[in-house]
Design a protein around this motif. Structure first.
Motif, PDB file in Angstrom:
ATOM      1  N   GLU A 124      19.464 -10.633   1.840  1.00 37.29           N
ATOM      2  CA  GLU A 124      18.501  -9.791   2.554  1.00 37.29           C
ATOM      3  C   GLU A 124      17.182 -10.514   2.855  1.00 37.29           C
ATOM      4  OE1 GLU A 124      18.121  -6.020   0.427  1.00 37.29           O
ATOM      5  OE2 GLU A 124      20.195  -6.234  -0.240  1.00 37.29           O
ATOM      6  N   TRP A 125      17.115 -11.792   2.574  1.00 31.68           N
ATOM      7  CA  TRP A 125      15.887 -12.541   2.809  1.00 31.68           C
ATOM      8  C   TRP A 125      15.590 -12.656   4.298  1.00 31.68           C
ATOM      9  CZ3 TRP A 125      11.715 -14.278   0.431  1.00 31.68           C
ATOM     10  CH2 TRP A 125      10.974 -15.318   1.005  1.00 31.68           C
ATOM     11  N   ASP A 126      14.331 -12.513   4.629  1.00 30.23           N
ATOM     12  CA  ASP A 126      13.882 -12.645   6.020  1.00 30.23           C
ATOM     13  C   ASP A 126      12.933 -13.830   6.096  1.00 30.23           C
ATOM     14  OD1 ASP A 126      12.790 -12.496   8.539  1.00 30.23           O
ATOM     15  OD2 ASP A 126      12.500 -10.324   8.503  1.00 30.23           O
ATOM     16  N   ASP A 127      13.364 -14.906   6.751  1.00 28.73           N
ATOM     17  CA  ASP A 127      12.527 -16.109   6.864  1.00 28.73           C
ATOM     18  C   ASP A 127      11.230 -15.820   7.604  1.00 28.73           C
ATOM     19  OD1 ASP A 127      13.401 -18.346   5.490  1.00 28.73           O
ATOM     20  OD2 ASP A 127      14.884 -18.885   7.000  1.00 28.73           O
ATOM     21  N   ALA A 128      11.280 -14.882   8.503  1.00 27.47           N
ATOM     22  CA  ALA A 128      10.089 -14.602   9.319  1.00 27.47           C
ATOM     23  C   ALA A 128       8.967 -14.006   8.483  1.00 27.47           C
ATOM     24  CB  ALA A 128      10.455 -13.655  10.463  1.00 27.47           C
ATOM     25  N   THR A 129       9.319 -13.142   7.540  1.00 26.87           N
ATOM     26  CA  THR A 129       8.284 -12.488   6.729  1.00 26.87           C
ATOM     27  C   THR A 129       8.064 -13.182   5.399  1.00 26.87           C
ATOM     28  OG1 THR A 129       9.855 -10.968   5.673  1.00 26.87           O
ATOM     29  CG2 THR A 129       8.894 -10.282   7.784  1.00 26.87           C
ATOM     30  N   GLY A 130       9.130 -13.800   4.845  1.00 27.44           N
ATOM     31  CA  GLY A 130       9.013 -14.435   3.528  1.00 27.44           C
ATOM     32  C   GLY A 130       8.589 -13.459   2.458  1.00 27.44           C
ATOM     33  N   ASP A 131       9.048 -12.218   2.567  1.00 22.37           N
ATOM     34  CA  ASP A 131       8.605 -11.144   1.675  1.00 22.37           C
ATOM     35  C   ASP A 131       9.604 -10.964   0.532  1.00 22.37           C
ATOM     36  OD1 ASP A 131       7.594  -8.928   0.460  1.00 22.37           O
ATOM     37  OD2 ASP A 131       7.902  -7.564   2.165  1.00 22.37           O
ATOM     38  N   PRO A 132       9.183 -11.192  -0.732  1.00 21.92           N
ATOM     39  CA  PRO A 132      10.108 -11.020  -1.862  1.00 21.92           C
ATOM     40  C   PRO A 132      10.380  -9.560  -2.191  1.00 21.92           C
ATOM     41  CG  PRO A 132       7.949 -11.579  -2.690  1.00 21.92           C
ATOM     42  CD  PRO A 132       7.859 -11.654  -1.183  1.00 21.92           C
ATOM     43  N   GLY A 133       9.709  -8.635  -1.526  1.00 19.57           N
ATOM     44  CA  GLY A 133       9.914  -7.215  -1.800  1.00 19.57           C
ATOM     45  C   GLY A 133       9.128  -6.765  -3.015  1.00 19.57           C
ATOM     46  N   ASP A 134       9.033  -5.475  -3.154  1.00 21.19           N
ATOM     47  CA  ASP A 134       8.320  -4.890  -4.288  1.00 21.19           C
ATOM     48  C   ASP A 134       9.286  -4.754  -5.453  1.00 21.19           C
ATOM     49  OD1 ASP A 134       6.469  -3.693  -5.887  1.00 21.19           O
ATOM     50  OD2 ASP A 134       6.605  -1.710  -4.929  1.00 21.19           O
ATOM     51  N   ARG A 135       9.525  -5.856  -6.137  1.00 24.96           N
ATOM     52  CA  ARG A 135      10.531  -5.917  -7.194  1.00 24.96           C
ATOM     53  C   ARG A 135       9.887  -6.312  -8.521  1.00 24.96           C
ATOM     54  NH1 ARG A 135      15.710  -6.523  -4.524  1.00 24.96           N
ATOM     55  NH2 ARG A 135      15.427  -5.609  -2.456  1.00 24.96           N
ATOM     56  N   ASP A 136      10.513  -5.900  -9.608  1.00 19.56           N
ATOM     57  CA  ASP A 136      10.005  -6.162 -10.958  1.00 19.56           C
ATOM     58  C   ASP A 136      10.979  -7.093 -11.672  1.00 19.56           C
ATOM     59  OD1 ASP A 136       9.112  -6.168 -13.566  1.00 19.56           O
ATOM     60  OD2 ASP A 136       8.928  -3.979 -13.733  1.00 19.56           O
ATOM     61  N   MET A 137      10.655  -8.382 -11.693  1.00 18.43           N
ATOM     62  CA  MET A 137      11.556  -9.358 -12.279  1.00 18.43           C
ATOM     63  C   MET A 137      11.763  -9.124 -13.771  1.00 18.43           C
ATOM     64  SD  MET A 137      13.542 -11.884 -11.610  1.00 18.43           S
ATOM     65  CE  MET A 137      14.599 -12.732 -12.800  1.00 18.43           C
ATOM     66  N   ARG A 138      10.747  -8.638 -14.437  1.00 17.98           N
ATOM     67  CA  ARG A 138      10.902  -8.393 -15.875  1.00 17.98           C
ATOM     68  C   ARG A 138      11.923  -7.285 -16.122  1.00 17.98           C
ATOM     69  NH1 ARG A 138       8.800 -10.490 -20.206  1.00 17.98           N
ATOM     70  NH2 ARG A 138       8.997  -9.334 -22.156  1.00 17.98           N
ATOM     71  N   ALA A 139      11.886  -6.254 -15.282  1.00 16.16           N
ATOM     72  CA  ALA A 139      12.873  -5.179 -15.417  1.00 16.16           C
ATOM     73  C   ALA A 139      14.279  -5.713 -15.166  1.00 16.16           C
ATOM     74  CB  ALA A 139      12.550  -4.038 -14.453  1.00 16.16           C
ATOM     75  N   TYR A 140      14.396  -6.611 -14.163  1.00 16.10           N
ATOM     76  CA  TYR A 140      15.722  -7.190 -13.929  1.00 16.10           C
ATOM     77  C   TYR A 140      16.171  -8.033 -15.114  1.00 16.10           C
ATOM     78  CZ  TYR A 140      19.526 -10.092 -12.697  1.00 16.10           C
ATOM     79  OH  TYR A 140      20.736 -10.725 -12.760  1.00 16.10           O
ATOM     80  N   ALA A 141      15.268  -8.824 -15.699  1.00 13.83           N
ATOM     81  CA  ALA A 141      15.640  -9.655 -16.851  1.00 13.83           C
ATOM     82  C   ALA A 141      16.105  -8.782 -18.015  1.00 13.83           C
ATOM     83  CB  ALA A 141      14.472 -10.543 -17.263  1.00 13.83           C
ATOM     84  N   ASP A 142      15.484  -7.626 -18.207  1.00 11.43           N
ATOM     85  CA  ASP A 142      15.963  -6.693 -19.243  1.00 11.43           C
ATOM     86  C   ASP A 142      17.417  -6.303 -18.966  1.00 11.43           C
ATOM     87  OD1 ASP A 142      13.519  -6.664 -20.581  1.00 11.43           O
ATOM     88  OD2 ASP A 142      12.811  -4.837 -19.587  1.00 11.43           O
ATOM     89  N   HIS A 143      17.710  -6.040 -17.700  1.00 11.71           N
ATOM     90  CA  HIS A 143      19.078  -5.687 -17.291  1.00 11.71           C
ATOM     91  C   HIS A 143      20.041  -6.847 -17.579  1.00 11.71           C
ATOM     92  CE1 HIS A 143      22.275  -4.098 -14.652  1.00 11.71           C
ATOM     93  NE2 HIS A 143      22.363  -5.319 -14.154  1.00 11.71           N
TER      94      HIS A 143
END
Length: 459
Positions: free
Chosen positions: A167-186
């Protein structure tokens, strides 16, 4: 896996075992490392809903499929012919001693009923755990069991976008509003599930850290490494739950073994290492990929790996009905036919301190030196430095004697006597016709001084 690229952060590509200097009698992980080295040959299985697409396991990323577009494979995944006992039989006949199964690939789809996501086999028409039967079948066959687990998850809503995310968009380079720490818990929670539900796990094969990664000439924006995965914390969890379990080097911190992918190292890349190779360049089922390696090529890869003190993990990608396709089974049978006659030059064998001539690879077990003839010379084989050190020589496939040649000119200096033989070489008289095996092997029984010198060199 990482498509055609090695899936390791360059800063950690040379990570080596952390337990090799410990005492194998008292340290459980050191015992596992010794067992791992003796096994030498394993089966990798890449399987998931991408098998329904039949266009490589990176199909979602390569074709930039949305979750909605990819959902059709989840909706139709029904491996009604899944028979892990048949898989185990094929692996065992091929001479494999252990296996590693993809529990979750980068797409985030899980082969077990995870409490932490609905994106699993229970959401498919099949609806049943695939990991448990796999573990039971391979253990019943006497094979070691390990789990591959992707650190990436393109389905999880908190996994930040990056340049290899579908889902990456080179034009925007937007990582999205995501919480990496929450993902690491998962991530940690799913690893804990795998280590808690299926009994002893021999290996955890993670894939992959990519902080600072350059891919196809461009930096991978948003690449993730050990800080993102909280790798030290994850390793501590593994050591606490299963201290015997070996962990590869792809967490971005030193692991127990190093994992070169789809290339053959010229020299050992680590103290303990495992080359991983595909049958045709694809890890997941890829119906139209015809770039298949022959049994002879793969046997040569295996022998070359063992001669450098490494293991070979050879991959099969089952189809969406749960079967190894006929081409894969034919390759495994071809390897198995050779291994039935030659396995003692592989299992429990390792490198030799002796120098192999061009076109040959040496492996050694105790006082037995194995000469693998990648090229078939005409009549005479000259083995440097072994004159006076070989008690007996035979072909391994049929135990027929291979006789030495006296190259002393004082014995025979006629036109048919070999000339120009290096001092100290041991010369064998080979039949003109190559034996009808995939790769001929000569077994040399050495005097004890050669064995002792080799053991000293490996210590």
């Amino acid at each position: 896996m990482t498509s055609t690229d090695p899936a390791t952060d360059p800063a950690t590509a040379t990570a080596t075992a952390t337990a090799t200097a410990t005492d194998p009698i008292t340290d459980p992980r050191a015992r596992r490392l010794a067992e791992f080295r003796d096994q030498r040959f394993g089966l990798f299985v890449h399987w998931g809903v991408y098998a329904a697409a039949a266009r490589h396991e990176w199909v979602r990323q390569r074709e930039r499929l949305t979750l909605d577009q990819y959902q059709c494979y989840v909706d139709h995944f029904d491996p009604d012919l899944y028979d892990p006992d048949a898989w185990a039989d094929a692996a065992r006949y091929a001479g494999m001693r252990y296996t590693v199964l993809t529990t979750k690939h980068h797409d985030g789809f899980c082969l077990w009923d995870s409490d932490l996501t609905d994106y699993s086999v229970t959401a498919t028409p099949y609806g049943k755990d695939l990991v448990g039967p796999f573990v039971s079948a391979f253990r019943a066959a006497g094979l070691g069991v390990g789990f591959y687990h992707s650190l990436l998850d393109w389905h999880h809503p908190q996994f930040p976008l990056d340049r290899i995310h579908p889902e990456w968009d080179d034009a925007t380079g937007d990582p999205g509003d995501r919480d990496m720490r929450a993902y690491a818990d998962h991530l940690h929670g799913q690893v804990e599930e795998l280590l808690s539900r299926y009994g002893p796990v021999d290996t955890l094969w993670f894939d992959f850290s990519y902080a600072g990664r350059i891919r196809q000439g461009r930096p991978v924006t948003g690449g993730k490494g050990p800080d993102a995965w909280r790798s030290d914390e994850l390793m501590a969890l593994i050591r606490r739950l299963q201290p015997d379990c070996l962990v590869n080097n792809r967490l971005g911190i030193p692991g127990d073994f190093t994992t070169p992918e789809e290339y053959q190292p010229l020299v050992p890349p680590g103290e303990v290492w495992e080359a991983c190779q595909t049958l045709n360049g694809s890890w997941g089922y890829d119906r139209d990929n015809l770039n298949w390696k022959t049994p002879e090529q793969l046997i040569a890869l295996l022998v070359d790996t063992v001669s450098k003190d490494g293991n070979l993990l050879l991959n099969v990608g089952p189809n969406a009905r749960g079967e190894f396709e006929p081409r894969a089974l034919a390759v495994l049978r071809g390897i198995g036919d050779w291994m039935r006659l030659h396995s003692r030059s592989v299992h429990g064998a390792g490198p030799s301190s002796c120098t192999a001539p061009t076109g040959c690879r040496y492996t050694q077990r105790g006082n037995r030196l194995y000469v693998h003839l990648l090229e078939w010379p005409y009549r005479h084989l000259h083995l440097p430095g072994l004159a006076g050190r070989v008690r007996y020589a035979q072909f391994l496939h049929d135990a027929s004697e291979v006789r030495p040649v006296n190259t002393d000119p004082n014995w025979d200096n006629g036109n048919v006597a070999p000339k120009g033989v290096p001092d100290g070489a041991y010369t064998l008289d080979l039949p003109v016709r190559r034996p009808d095996v995939a790769l001929p092997v000569i077994e040399l029984f050495l005097d004890s001084d050669v064995h002792d010198a080799d053991e000293k060199g490996r210590a």
